[in-house]
Write a protein that holds these residues in place. Structure first.
Motif, PDB file in Angstrom:
ATOM      1  N   TYR A  33      -8.065   2.090  -7.745  1.00 12.90           N
ATOM      2  CA  TYR A  33      -7.456   2.577  -6.297  1.00 12.90           C
ATOM      3  C   TYR A  33      -8.074   2.531  -5.388  1.00 12.90           C
ATOM      4  CZ  TYR A  33      -2.402   2.441  -8.727  1.00 12.90           C
ATOM      5  OH  TYR A  33      -1.667   2.366 -10.360  1.00 12.90           O
ATOM      6  N   ILE A  38      -6.824   1.114  -2.099  1.00 10.65           N
ATOM      7  CA  ILE A  38      -4.910   1.250  -2.260  1.00 10.65           C
ATOM      8  C   ILE A  38      -4.052   2.765  -2.018  1.00 10.65           C
ATOM      9  CG2 ILE A  38      -3.108   0.661  -3.713  1.00 10.65           C
ATOM     10  CD1 ILE A  38      -4.930  -1.354  -5.775  1.00 10.65           C
ATOM     11  N   ASP A  42       1.507   3.319  -1.388  1.00  9.29           N
ATOM     12  CA  ASP A  42       1.254   2.027  -1.249  1.00  9.29           C
ATOM     13  C   ASP A  42       2.092   1.122  -2.589  1.00  9.29           C
ATOM     14  OD1 ASP A  42       1.278  -1.058  -0.938  1.00  9.29           O
ATOM     15  OD2 ASP A  42      -0.525  -0.933  -0.987  1.00  9.29           O
ATOM     16  N   GLY A  45       1.302  -2.446  -3.169  1.00  8.43           N
ATOM     17  CA  GLY A  45      -0.346  -2.544  -3.315  1.00  8.43           C
ATOM     18  C   GLY A  45      -0.111  -2.321  -5.110  1.00  8.43           C
ATOM     19  N   LYS A  46       0.299  -1.381  -5.919  1.00  9.56           N
ATOM     20  CA  LYS A  46       0.331  -0.402  -7.149  1.00  9.56           C
ATOM     21  C   LYS A  46       0.961  -1.837  -8.213  1.00  9.56           C
ATOM     22  CE  LYS A  46      -0.352   3.781  -6.388  1.00  9.56           C
ATOM     23  NZ  LYS A  46       0.694   5.901  -6.095  1.00  9.56           N
ATOM     24  N   SER A  48       1.212  -4.734  -7.544  1.00 10.79           N
ATOM     25  CA  SER A  48       0.188  -5.730  -7.657  1.00 10.79           C
ATOM     26  C   SER A  48      -0.773  -5.516  -8.763  1.00 10.79           C
ATOM     27  CB  SER A  48       0.165  -6.197  -6.400  1.00 10.79           C
ATOM     28  OG  SER A  48       0.867  -6.145  -5.513  1.00 10.79           O
ATOM     29  N   GLY A 214       5.502  -6.615  -6.849  1.00 10.30           N
ATOM     30  CA  GLY A 214       4.312  -6.101  -5.755  1.00 10.30           C
ATOM     31  C   GLY A 214       4.441  -7.067  -4.911  1.00 10.30           C
ATOM     32  N   SER A 219       2.117  -5.017   0.216  1.00 10.77           N
ATOM     33  CA  SER A 219       1.432  -4.001   0.125  1.00 10.77           C
ATOM     34  C   SER A 219       1.271  -3.497   1.660  1.00 10.77           C
ATOM     35  CB  SER A 219       0.045  -4.547  -0.360  1.00 10.77           C
ATOM     36  OG  SER A 219      -1.307  -3.442   0.184  1.00 10.77           O
ATOM     37  N   SER A 221      -2.053  -1.777   2.208  1.00 13.03           N
ATOM     38  CA  SER A 221      -2.763  -1.512   2.560  1.00 13.03           C
ATOM     39  C   SER A 221      -3.973  -2.438   2.498  1.00 13.03           C
ATOM     40  CB  SER A 221      -3.547  -0.429   0.686  1.00 13.03           C
ATOM     41  OG  SER A 221      -2.742   0.293  -0.014  1.00 13.03           O
ATOM     42  N   TRP A 223      -6.631  -4.297   0.554  1.00 13.31           N
ATOM     43  CA  TRP A 223      -7.738  -3.927   0.157  1.00 13.31           C
ATOM     44  C   TRP A 223      -9.811  -4.502   0.125  1.00 13.31           C
ATOM     45  CZ3 TRP A 223      -5.112  -5.432  -5.786  1.00 13.31           C
ATOM     46  CH2 TRP A 223      -3.939  -5.028  -5.847  1.00 13.31           C
TER      47      TRP A 223
END
Length: 308
Positions: A33, A38, A42, A45-46, A48, A214, A219, A221, A223
């Motif tokens: 993460y 991430i 989120d 995002g997690k 995904s 996800g 998300s 975030s 990435w």
């Protein structure tokens, strides 16, 4: 290969390998993460990230099965529904509940509630399978395992049962139930098709479901992709591929209780790996916990001496 899994001398080493691998995954996920940027809240995002992990882990197992010409060997077409159920329960719902719960609960309480999955599995196995009936020895072993897990988390003066919520504690318990029923489904699936091929397909399908979920959630975030993050993700993919394949193969050969009790090692080893990798505090009770859990494992697996 089957001879190795069927040999009881190798059973504890293989089971501990799985527990150690999943324990190592906890700090690596946190590092992942961080490396991919991430955020802690989120969820999209997690999910995904987990989806990519399990999708590729499943694909690795599928490719290896194809290379070794190890077919799914499904006996009836309608049994494919069991494979889809395994993907949904043991991968998609299991980790979806886990990530929702972890985002709304403390780490210590989540660890204890999550570990209940192994104990739920032992009790459920006694209901579903005649060769795995519950007895006093198994109950004592489970209580010892739970004691060891409690010891690594409970602090003097702590108020553990405050602020219980459905999105926190409830989700983690649902995650534990999914893990337990996933073990039951795995044992059933192993009687209907090749379990290694089934593991690969179910993980790939479950990973795809997590990834789609996800992406749909989205998300929050941005990435970042670097070599460190990619290496961590590859290690997590390999851990999932190896540990799930080995664990599910063990479940196909032995009574579930003899394998599931080893899961009690996961939170105990997890805090030790976190101390070594993430430089978290290494407490004295962790070592006592390992001893108590090990005694619980021995108690569950102890066989009665043969009558003369």
């Amino acid at each position: 290969m089957n001879r190795i899994f069927q040999n009881r001398r190798y059973k504890p080493f293989l089971a501990v390998l799985c527990a150690a691998g999943w324990s190592l995954a906890y700090p690596l996920i946190k590092m992942g993460y961080s490396r991919f940027s991430i955020d802690s809240d989120d969820l999209g995002g997690k999910l995904s990230f987990a989806g990519v992990r399990f999708l590729f882990a499943g694909l690795i197992i599928i490719v290896l099965c194809l290379i070794k010409k190890n077919p799914l060997n499904i006996k009836k077409k309608k049994d494919f529904s069991w494979l889809l159920l395994l993907a949904l329960v043991n991968t998609a719902l299991h980790y979806m509940f886990s990530y929702i719960g972890l985002g709304n609960n403390t780490s210590a309480r989540s660890t204890i509630l999550d570990s209940m999955g192994g104990f739920f599995l032992i009790f459920l196995s006694s209901v579903f399978f005649e060769d795995d009936s519950l007895n006093l020895r198994k109950v004592i072993g489970c209580l010892m395992g739970l004691t060891g897990i409690l010891l690594i988390n409970i602090e003097p003066g702590g108020h553990f049962f405050e602020n219980i919520t459905f999105l926190g504690d409830g989700m983690i318990l649902l995650n534990a139930l999914c893990a337990a029923f996933g073990g039951i489904i795995t044992r059933i699936v192993s009687k209907k098709m090749d379990i290694i091929s089934a593991t690969g397909l179910s993980m790939a399908i479950g990973g795809a479901l997590l990834l789609i979920t996800g992406v749909c959630i989205g998300s929050t975030s941005t990435w970042t992709f670097g070599p460190d993050g990619i290496i961590i993700l590859i290690i997590l993919i390999l851990i999932s591929a190896v540990c799930f394949a080995v664990y599910n193969k063990l479940l196909s050969f032995y009574p579930i209780s003899e394998i599931a009790i080893y899961n009690a090692l996961i939170p105990v080893l997890g805090v030790m790996f976190a101390a070594l990798i993430l430089k978290e505090e290494l407490k004295w009770q962790y070592f006592i916990s390992v001893i108590i859990v090990a005694l619980g494992i021995h108690t569950v697996n102890k066989t009665k001496p043969a009558k003369q």
